[in-house]
Design a protein around this motif. Structure first.
Motif, PDB file in Angstrom:
ATOM      1  N   VAL A 168       0.835  -1.207   0.000  1.00 43.47           N
ATOM      2  CA  VAL A 168       0.000   0.000   0.000  1.00 43.47           C
ATOM      3  C   VAL A 168       0.868   1.255   0.000  1.00 43.47           C
ATOM      4  CG1 VAL A 168      -1.601   1.377   1.396  1.00 43.47           C
ATOM      5  CG2 VAL A 168      -2.009  -1.070   1.080  1.00 43.47           C
ATOM      6  N   ILE A 169       1.954   1.236   0.769  1.00 46.36           N
ATOM      7  CA  ILE A 169       2.757   2.448   0.942  1.00 46.36           C
ATOM      8  C   ILE A 169       3.990   2.498   0.057  1.00 46.36           C
ATOM      9  CG2 ILE A 169       1.974   2.651   3.338  1.00 46.36           C
ATOM     10  CD1 ILE A 169       4.730   1.740   4.236  1.00 46.36           C
ATOM     11  N   GLU A 170       4.258   1.443  -0.729  1.00 47.15           N
ATOM     12  CA  GLU A 170       5.518   1.386  -1.473  1.00 47.15           C
ATOM     13  C   GLU A 170       5.678   2.527  -2.467  1.00 47.15           C
ATOM     14  OE1 GLU A 170       5.853  -2.217  -3.662  1.00 47.15           O
ATOM     15  OE2 GLU A 170       4.037  -1.894  -4.857  1.00 47.15           O
ATOM     16  N   ASP A 171       4.583   2.999  -3.050  1.00 44.23           N
ATOM     17  CA  ASP A 171       4.657   4.064  -4.052  1.00 44.23           C
ATOM     18  C   ASP A 171       4.224   5.407  -3.491  1.00 44.23           C
ATOM     19  OD1 ASP A 171       1.989   3.473  -3.654  1.00 44.23           O
ATOM     20  OD2 ASP A 171       1.427   3.659  -5.772  1.00 44.23           O
ATOM     21  N   SER A 172       4.184   5.519  -2.158  1.00 45.93           N
ATOM     22  CA  SER A 172       3.528   6.668  -1.533  1.00 45.93           C
ATOM     23  C   SER A 172       4.415   7.379  -0.529  1.00 45.93           C
ATOM     24  CB  SER A 172       2.254   6.210  -0.805  1.00 45.93           C
ATOM     25  OG  SER A 172       1.425   5.449  -1.651  1.00 45.93           O
ATOM     26  N   ASP A 173       4.038   8.611  -0.224  1.00 42.81           N
ATOM     27  CA  ASP A 173       4.573   9.322   0.923  1.00 42.81           C
ATOM     28  C   ASP A 173       3.582   9.144   2.074  1.00 42.81           C
ATOM     29  OD1 ASP A 173       6.935  10.399  -0.324  1.00 42.81           O
ATOM     30  OD2 ASP A 173       5.592  11.680  -1.484  1.00 42.81           O
ATOM     31  N   LEU A 174       3.956   9.603   3.271  1.00 41.62           N
ATOM     32  CA  LEU A 174       3.166   9.318   4.466  1.00 41.62           C
ATOM     33  C   LEU A 174       2.753  10.600   5.196  1.00 41.62           C
ATOM     34  CD1 LEU A 174       5.306   6.373   5.910  1.00 41.62           C
ATOM     35  CD2 LEU A 174       3.202   6.205   4.559  1.00 41.62           C
ATOM     36  N   ALA A 175       1.569  10.541   5.813  1.00 44.81           N
ATOM     37  CA  ALA A 175       1.086  11.669   6.611  1.00 44.81           C
ATOM     38  C   ALA A 175       0.362  11.132   7.837  1.00 44.81           C
ATOM     39  CB  ALA A 175       0.150  12.559   5.792  1.00 44.81           C
ATOM     40  N   LYS A 214       8.716  10.930   1.903  1.00 43.39           N
ATOM     41  CA  LYS A 214       8.396  12.219   2.487  1.00 43.39           C
ATOM     42  C   LYS A 214       7.380  11.982   3.597  1.00 43.39           C
ATOM     43  CE  LYS A 214      10.895  14.342  -0.585  1.00 43.39           C
ATOM     44  NZ  LYS A 214      12.215  14.887  -0.214  1.00 43.39           N
ATOM     45  N   MET A 215       7.548  12.683   4.710  1.00 46.97           N
ATOM     46  CA  MET A 215       6.681  12.462   5.863  1.00 46.97           C
ATOM     47  C   MET A 215       6.087  13.781   6.348  1.00 46.97           C
ATOM     48  SD  MET A 215       9.020   9.620   7.858  1.00 46.97           S
ATOM     49  CE  MET A 215      10.579  10.439   7.513  1.00 46.97           C
ATOM     50  N   ILE A 216       4.773  13.867   6.291  1.00 47.82           N
ATOM     51  CA  ILE A 216       4.072  15.075   6.733  1.00 47.82           C
ATOM     52  C   ILE A 216       3.439  14.804   8.092  1.00 47.82           C
ATOM     53  CG2 ILE A 216       2.188  16.671   6.241  1.00 47.82           C
ATOM     54  CD1 ILE A 216       2.592  16.068   3.281  1.00 47.82           C
ATOM     55  N   ASP A 217       3.694  15.673   9.037  1.00 52.86           N
ATOM     56  CA  ASP A 217       3.129  15.527  10.379  1.00 52.86           C
ATOM     57  C   ASP A 217       2.230  16.728  10.667  1.00 52.86           C
ATOM     58  OD1 ASP A 217       2.578  15.244  13.087  1.00 52.86           O
ATOM     59  OD2 ASP A 217       4.537  14.387  13.528  1.00 52.86           O
ATOM     60  N   ALA A 218       0.922  16.499  10.616  1.00 54.52           N
ATOM     61  CA  ALA A 218      -0.039  17.587  10.848  1.00 54.52           C
ATOM     62  C   ALA A 218       0.064  18.132  12.265  1.00 54.52           C
ATOM     63  CB  ALA A 218      -1.460  17.087  10.581  1.00 54.52           C
ATOM     64  N   SER A 230       6.772  18.020   3.942  1.00 54.85           N
ATOM     65  CA  SER A 230       7.561  17.067   4.709  1.00 54.85           C
ATOM     66  C   SER A 230       8.694  17.775   5.442  1.00 54.85           C
ATOM     67  CB  SER A 230       8.127  15.987   3.779  1.00 54.85           C
ATOM     68  OG  SER A 230       8.987  15.118   4.481  1.00 54.85           O
ATOM     69  N   GLU A 231       9.387  18.660   4.728  1.00 56.82           N
ATOM     70  CA  GLU A 231      10.476  19.420   5.353  1.00 56.82           C
ATOM     71  C   GLU A 231       9.928  20.344   6.435  1.00 56.82           C
ATOM     72  OE1 GLU A 231      14.073  22.505   4.066  1.00 56.82           O
ATOM     73  OE2 GLU A 231      12.895  21.442   2.536  1.00 56.82           O
ATOM     74  N   TYR A 232       8.769  20.952   6.179  1.00 55.59           N
ATOM     75  CA  TYR A 232       8.147  21.850   7.152  1.00 55.59           C
ATOM     76  C   TYR A 232       7.735  21.090   8.417  1.00 55.59           C
ATOM     77  CZ  TYR A 232       5.076  25.639   8.802  1.00 55.59           C
ATOM     78  OH  TYR A 232       4.484  26.642   9.525  1.00 55.59           O
ATOM     79  N   SER A 233       7.396  19.801   8.244  1.00 55.70           N
ATOM     80  CA  SER A 233       6.941  18.979   9.361  1.00 55.70           C
ATOM     81  C   SER A 233       8.084  18.502  10.254  1.00 55.70           C
ATOM     82  CB  SER A 233       6.186  17.744   8.849  1.00 55.70           C
ATOM     83  OG  SER A 233       5.008  18.111   8.187  1.00 55.70           O
ATOM     84  N   GLN A 234       9.306  18.581   9.749  1.00 51.38           N
ATOM     85  CA  GLN A 234      10.441  18.109  10.524  1.00 51.38           C
ATOM     86  C   GLN A 234      10.804  19.115  11.603  1.00 51.38           C
ATOM     87  OE1 GLN A 234      11.337  14.948   9.765  1.00 51.38           O
ATOM     88  NE2 GLN A 234       9.757  15.172   8.196  1.00 51.38           N
ATOM     89  N   GLY A 235      11.477  18.609  12.640  1.00 53.78           N
ATOM     90  CA  GLY A 235      11.838  19.465  13.753  1.00 53.78           C
ATOM     91  C   GLY A 235      12.993  20.411  13.466  1.00 53.78           C
ATOM     92  N   GLY A 236      13.853  20.065  12.533  1.00 50.05           N
ATOM     93  CA  GLY A 236      14.999  20.913  12.235  1.00 50.05           C
ATOM     94  C   GLY A 236      16.261  20.094  12.083  1.00 50.05           C
ATOM     95  N   THR A 237      16.642  19.358  13.134  1.00 55.96           N
ATOM     96  CA  THR A 237      17.827  18.511  13.073  1.00 55.96           C
ATOM     97  C   THR A 237      17.505  17.228  12.319  1.00 55.96           C
ATOM     98  OG1 THR A 237      18.595  19.346  15.217  1.00 55.96           O
ATOM     99  CG2 THR A 237      19.556  17.282  14.435  1.00 55.96           C
ATOM    100  N   PRO A 238      18.272  16.915  11.268  1.00 57.42           N
ATOM    101  CA  PRO A 238      18.013  15.662  10.544  1.00 57.42           C
ATOM    102  C   PRO A 238      18.533  14.469  11.331  1.00 57.42           C
ATOM    103  CG  PRO A 238      19.901  16.801   9.601  1.00 57.42           C
ATOM    104  CD  PRO A 238      19.337  17.714  10.656  1.00 57.42           C
ATOM    105  N   PHE A 239      17.721  13.419  11.401  1.00 55.29           N
ATOM    106  CA  PHE A 239      18.098  12.226  12.156  1.00 55.29           C
ATOM    107  C   PHE A 239      18.317  11.038  11.239  1.00 55.29           C
ATOM    108  CE2 PHE A 239      15.453  14.554  15.379  1.00 55.29           C
ATOM    109  CZ  PHE A 239      16.512  14.880  16.219  1.00 55.29           C
ATOM    110  N   ALA A 240      19.242  10.170  11.640  1.00 56.36           N
ATOM    111  CA  ALA A 240      19.503   8.947  10.887  1.00 56.36           C
ATOM    112  C   ALA A 240      18.525   7.855  11.271  1.00 56.36           C
ATOM    113  CB  ALA A 240      20.938   8.467  11.131  1.00 56.36           C
ATOM    114  N   ASP A 241      17.988   7.923  12.495  1.00 52.42           N
ATOM    115  CA  ASP A 241      16.964   6.973  12.920  1.00 52.42           C
ATOM    116  C   ASP A 241      15.652   7.735  13.065  1.00 52.42           C
ATOM    117  OD1 ASP A 241      17.535   8.471  15.175  1.00 52.42           O
ATOM    118  OD2 ASP A 241      17.494   6.772  16.555  1.00 52.42           O
ATOM    119  N   PHE A 242      14.669   7.112  13.702  1.00 51.56           N
ATOM    120  CA  PHE A 242      13.364   7.763  13.805  1.00 51.56           C
ATOM    121  C   PHE A 242      13.110   8.403  15.168  1.00 51.56           C
ATOM    122  CE2 PHE A 242      12.475   4.743  10.315  1.00 51.56           C
ATOM    123  CZ  PHE A 242      12.004   5.642   9.375  1.00 51.56           C
ATOM    124  N   VAL A 243      13.901   8.041  16.177  1.00 55.56           N
ATOM    125  CA  VAL A 243      13.627   8.535  17.527  1.00 55.56           C
ATOM    126  C   VAL A 243      14.638   9.577  17.988  1.00 55.56           C
ATOM    127  CG1 VAL A 243      12.396   6.457  18.228  1.00 55.56           C
ATOM    128  CG2 VAL A 243      14.871   6.575  18.564  1.00 55.56           C
TER     129      VAL A 243
END
Length: 263
Positions: free
Chosen positions: A93-100, A129-133, A191-204
């Motif tokens: 389902v998500i292979e061709d998609s970005d996430l929100a 790309k990851m969008i966080d509302a 997606s970039e706007y949704s990020q906190g600022g510091t780029p992370f290599a992992d998710f946490v």
């Protein structure tokens, strides 16, 4: 203002056994997939959470405090598939998609990554790309999803903390945010706007990148130092990390850096 899509965008939400990314499991996953042509599809999965104990796969009980939030009991998922069984379908389902999602960058996506790793299904979530509302909302009107839904959509979220209701509310909130705020409309920029600022290599956020896009520790006694440099001078630290209570995705980052030193 209309959301600009170059490829599908999957809005999703998880209900879980708890909030520990490393040890908790998904009990419900719902998605709403929006296509560039305006069509859509949606589905909700109920999932039986499992864990491996003494080499055997066992059903994980849903704690009462988690049930109090989302209303899902052990008996509700007793005959449902495990995440490993639905993982290939979800991946497709998500292979061709970005996430929100809503607070998805800090919780849902890291936990989903853990479940895929445990299931042995290779999905490169970092490539999406990851969008966080929630992040967008925090930057403009700090509240929770129920308040956001009321504020942006003028409706009460009566079925909050069911995956389907939260997924659809997130979709409506993001669409309303696009109308209200002077924010980007492309998935890449959002997606970039949704990020906190510091780029992370992992998710946490345990491993960040420096200015040269090299992994650095973002915690502990070696905070700010390059991971590869630490492993060269203190190889025992790698063993400590592997035995620590870190998410599997974070450990995979450590393993990748450690193994690169042996090539």
């Amino acid at each position: 203002m209309k959301l600009q899509l170059e490829r599908p965008l999957v809005f999703f939400d998880l209900e879980t056994t708890g909030v520990n990314i490393a040890s908790d499991r998904i009990v419900e996953l719902s998605y709403y997939k929006l296509f560039p042509n305006g069509s859509s599809e949606s589905k909700t999965y109920r999932i039986r959470p499992v864990q491996v104990m003494l080499g055997q796969e066992m059903t994980m009980p849903i704690p009462a405090e988690a049930t109090a939030v989302h209303g899902i009991h052990d008996e509700d998922v007793a005959n449902c598939p495990t995440f490993k069984e639905v993982a290939p379908e979800v991946a497709k389902v998500i292979e061709d998609s970005d996430l929100a999602g809503y607070n998805s960058n800090k919780f849902d996506i890291p936990l989903l990554a853990e479940e895929f790793l445990r299931a042995g299904v290779d999905v490169d979530l970092k490539a999406k790309k990851m969008i966080d509302a929630f992040t967008i909302f925090q930057k403009n009107e700090p509240r929770n999803l129920t308040a956001a839904y009321k504020f942006f959509c003028g409706k009460d979220l009566s079925d909050a903390h069911s995956a389907n209701a939260d997924t659809m509310a997130t979709y409506e909130v993001l669409m309303a945010q696009l109308e209200r705020y002077d924010i980007p409309t492309t998935v890449s920029e959002l997606s970039e706007y949704s990020q906190g600022g510091t780029p992370f290599a992992d998710f946490v956020g345990r491993v960040a990148y420096d200015n040269e896009h090299v992994e650095i520790f973002n915690f502990g006694k070696y905070k700010g130092m390059r991971v590869k440099d630490v492993f060269r001078r203190d190889s025992g630290y790698f063993g400590w990390l592997m035995n620590g209570d870190f998410p599997e995705y974070t450990k995979a980052v450590f393993r990748r850096v450690f193994n690169s030193l042996r090539v």
